[in-house]
Design a protein around this motif. Structure first.
Motif, PDB file in Angstrom:
ATOM      1  N   ALA A  17       0.850  -1.191   0.000  1.00 24.96           N
ATOM      2  CA  ALA A  17       0.000   0.000   0.000  1.00 24.96           C
ATOM      3  C   ALA A  17       0.884   1.239   0.000  1.00 24.96           C
ATOM      4  N   CYS A  18       0.529   2.193  -0.837  1.00 22.98           N
ATOM      5  CA  CYS A  18       1.251   3.463  -0.834  1.00 22.98           C
ATOM      6  C   CYS A  18       0.374   4.530  -1.471  1.00 22.98           C
ATOM      7  N   ARG A  19       0.725   5.773  -1.211  1.00 19.38           N
ATOM      8  CA  ARG A  19      -0.013   6.889  -1.795  1.00 19.38           C
ATOM      9  C   ARG A  19       0.319   7.015  -3.276  1.00 19.38           C
ATOM     10  N   ASP A  20      -0.585   7.580  -4.013  1.00 19.52           N
ATOM     11  CA  ASP A  20      -0.397   7.743  -5.459  1.00 19.52           C
ATOM     12  C   ASP A  20       0.916   8.458  -5.781  1.00 19.52           C
ATOM     13  N   GLU A  21       1.225   9.495  -5.028  1.00 18.21           N
ATOM     14  CA  GLU A  21       2.428  10.280  -5.314  1.00 18.21           C
ATOM     15  C   GLU A  21       3.726   9.528  -4.991  1.00 18.21           C
ATOM     16  N   GLU A  22       3.620   8.419  -4.267  1.00 22.18           N
ATOM     17  CA  GLU A  22       4.801   7.619  -3.932  1.00 22.18           C
ATOM     18  C   GLU A  22       4.940   6.374  -4.807  1.00 22.18           C
ATOM     19  N   ARG A  23       3.978   6.148  -5.683  1.00 23.52           N
ATOM     20  CA  ARG A  23       3.950   4.929  -6.504  1.00 23.52           C
ATOM     21  C   ARG A  23       5.219   4.756  -7.345  1.00 23.52           C
ATOM     22  N   ALA A  24       5.628   5.802  -8.053  1.00 22.53           N
ATOM     23  CA  ALA A  24       6.806   5.710  -8.921  1.00 22.53           C
ATOM     24  C   ALA A  24       8.056   5.385  -8.111  1.00 22.53           C
ATOM     25  N   ASN A  25       8.204   6.018  -6.953  1.00 13.79           N
ATOM     26  CA  ASN A  25       9.370   5.744  -6.099  1.00 13.79           C
ATOM     27  C   ASN A  25       9.349   4.309  -5.579  1.00 13.79           C
ATOM     28  N   LEU A  26       8.167   3.823  -5.219  1.00  7.13           N
ATOM     29  CA  LEU A  26       8.047   2.439  -4.748  1.00  7.13           C
ATOM     30  C   LEU A  26       8.454   1.466  -5.842  1.00  7.13           C
ATOM     31  N   LEU A  27       7.954   1.683  -7.055  1.00  6.52           N
ATOM     32  CA  LEU A  27       8.289   0.788  -8.160  1.00  6.52           C
ATOM     33  C   LEU A  27       9.784   0.827  -8.483  1.00  6.52           C
ATOM     34  N   GLU A  28      10.365   2.010  -8.430  1.00  5.37           N
ATOM     35  CA  GLU A  28      11.807   2.141  -8.669  1.00  5.37           C
ATOM     36  C   GLU A  28      12.601   1.430  -7.579  1.00  5.37           C
ATOM     37  N   SER A  29      12.182   1.598  -6.336  1.00  4.28           N
ATOM     38  CA  SER A  29      12.864   0.932  -5.212  1.00  4.28           C
ATOM     39  C   SER A  29      12.765  -0.583  -5.333  1.00  4.28           C
ATOM     40  N   ALA A  30      11.580  -1.073  -5.669  1.00  7.88           N
ATOM     41  CA  ALA A  30      11.388  -2.518  -5.813  1.00  7.88           C
ATOM     42  C   ALA A  30      12.237  -3.066  -6.953  1.00  7.88           C
ATOM     43  N   ALA A  31      12.312  -2.340  -8.056  1.00  6.07           N
ATOM     44  CA  ALA A  31      13.132  -2.783  -9.191  1.00  6.07           C
ATOM     45  C   ALA A  31      14.604  -2.830  -8.803  1.00  6.07           C
ATOM     46  N   TYR A  32      15.059  -1.830  -8.059  1.00  8.66           N
ATOM     47  CA  TYR A  32      16.458  -1.798  -7.616  1.00  8.66           C
ATOM     48  C   TYR A  32      16.741  -2.961  -6.662  1.00  8.66           C
ATOM     49  N   LEU A  33      15.842  -3.183  -5.714  1.00  4.81           N
ATOM     50  CA  LEU A  33      16.008  -4.291  -4.774  1.00  4.81           C
ATOM     51  C   LEU A  33      16.017  -5.623  -5.520  1.00  4.81           C
ATOM     52  N   ASN A  34      15.121  -5.786  -6.462  1.00  9.85           N
ATOM     53  CA  ASN A  34      15.062  -7.009  -7.255  1.00  9.85           C
ATOM     54  C   ASN A  34      16.390  -7.235  -7.984  1.00  9.85           C
ATOM     55  N   GLU A  35      16.919  -6.181  -8.582  1.00 12.81           N
ATOM     56  CA  GLU A  35      18.190  -6.277  -9.298  1.00 12.81           C
ATOM     57  C   GLU A  35      19.327  -6.692  -8.356  1.00 12.81           C
ATOM     58  N   GLN A  36      19.375  -6.052  -7.188  1.00 15.01           N
ATOM     59  CA  GLN A  36      20.425  -6.374  -6.228  1.00 15.01           C
ATOM     60  C   GLN A  36      20.320  -7.815  -5.744  1.00 15.01           C
ATOM     61  N   MET A  37      19.107  -8.244  -5.458  1.00 10.25           N
ATOM     62  CA  MET A  37      18.901  -9.603  -4.961  1.00 10.25           C
ATOM     63  C   MET A  37      19.217 -10.636  -6.047  1.00 10.25           C
ATOM     64  N   ARG A  38      18.895 -10.337  -7.289  1.00 10.30           N
ATOM     65  CA  ARG A  38      19.222 -11.245  -8.396  1.00 10.30           C
ATOM     66  C   ARG A  38      20.738 -11.394  -8.535  1.00 10.30           C
ATOM     67  N   GLU A  39      21.460 -10.279  -8.445  1.00  7.97           N
ATOM     68  CA  GLU A  39      22.916 -10.335  -8.539  1.00  7.97           C
ATOM     69  C   GLU A  39      23.502 -11.214  -7.443  1.00  7.97           C
ATOM     70  N   ILE A  40      22.992 -11.058  -6.231  1.00  4.92           N
ATOM     71  CA  ILE A  40      23.487 -11.869  -5.107  1.00  4.92           C
ATOM     72  C   ILE A  40      23.148 -13.334  -5.333  1.00  4.92           C
ATOM     73  N   ARG A  41      21.918 -13.591  -5.715  1.00  6.45           N
ATOM     74  CA  ARG A  41      21.499 -14.978  -5.962  1.00  6.45           C
ATOM     75  C   ARG A  41      22.321 -15.610  -7.086  1.00  6.45           C
ATOM     76  N   ASP A  42      22.502 -14.868  -8.175  1.00  5.71           N
ATOM     77  CA  ASP A  42      23.200 -15.393  -9.343  1.00  5.71           C
ATOM     78  C   ASP A  42      24.696 -15.605  -9.100  1.00  5.71           C
ATOM     79  N   SER A  43      25.235 -14.938  -8.087  1.00  7.73           N
ATOM     80  CA  SER A  43      26.655 -15.139  -7.779  1.00  7.73           C
ATOM     81  C   SER A  43      26.893 -16.539  -7.215  1.00  7.73           C
ATOM     82  N   GLY A  44      25.836 -17.146  -6.666  1.00  8.45           N
ATOM     83  CA  GLY A  44      25.939 -18.505  -6.142  1.00  8.45           C
ATOM     84  C   GLY A  44      26.584 -18.609  -4.777  1.00  8.45           C
ATOM     85  N   LYS A  45      26.997 -17.486  -4.206  1.00  8.91           N
ATOM     86  CA  LYS A  45      27.676 -17.517  -2.905  1.00  8.91           C
ATOM     87  C   LYS A  45      26.704 -17.545  -1.737  1.00  8.91           C
TER      88      LYS A  45
END
Length: 104
Positions: A17-45
């Motif tokens: 849940a988030c306010r309309d004006e925070e939607r873009a920031n939430l999506l950007e944050s989630a995309a960044y977190l997803n990218e970081q987590m994928r890199e960690i997962r893909d490293s296999g460590k």
């Protein structure tokens, strides 16, 4: 507040849940977190969603703290430059009115 926003992190969907004006920031944050987590997962460590999430959180927090430190250093330098500029302006102002203005 608007309805929940769906974000996908490591192929798992979350509704946040988030306010309309925070939607873009939430999506950007989630995309960044997803990218970081994928890199960690893909490293296999690191194995396991919880461990990957903690490592991503630590890495992102480290980045944030480094950015804050850099911003603090920039602000300190800016303040020094402002003080120096004021001193130079004052010195030039004093010389302009009280310095050697007579030619001879």
């Amino acid at each position: 507040m608007s309805g929940p926003v769906k974000v996908t992190i490591l192929d798992r969907e979350y509704f946040v849940a988030c306010r309309d004006e925070e939607r873009a920031n939430l999506l950007e944050s989630a995309a960044y977190l997803n990218e970081q987590m994928r890199e960690i997962r893909d490293s296999g460590k690191i194995v396991g969603m919880d461990r990957i999430a903690v490592m991503a959180a630590l890495n992102i927090t480290h980045e944030m703290l480094e950015s804050r430190r850099s911003a603090d250093k920039i602000e300190a330098v800016s303040e020094r430059l402002r003080r120096l500029s004021r001193r130079v302006t004052e010195a030039l102002g004093t010389d302009k009115h009280g310095g050697d203005t007579d030619a001879g």
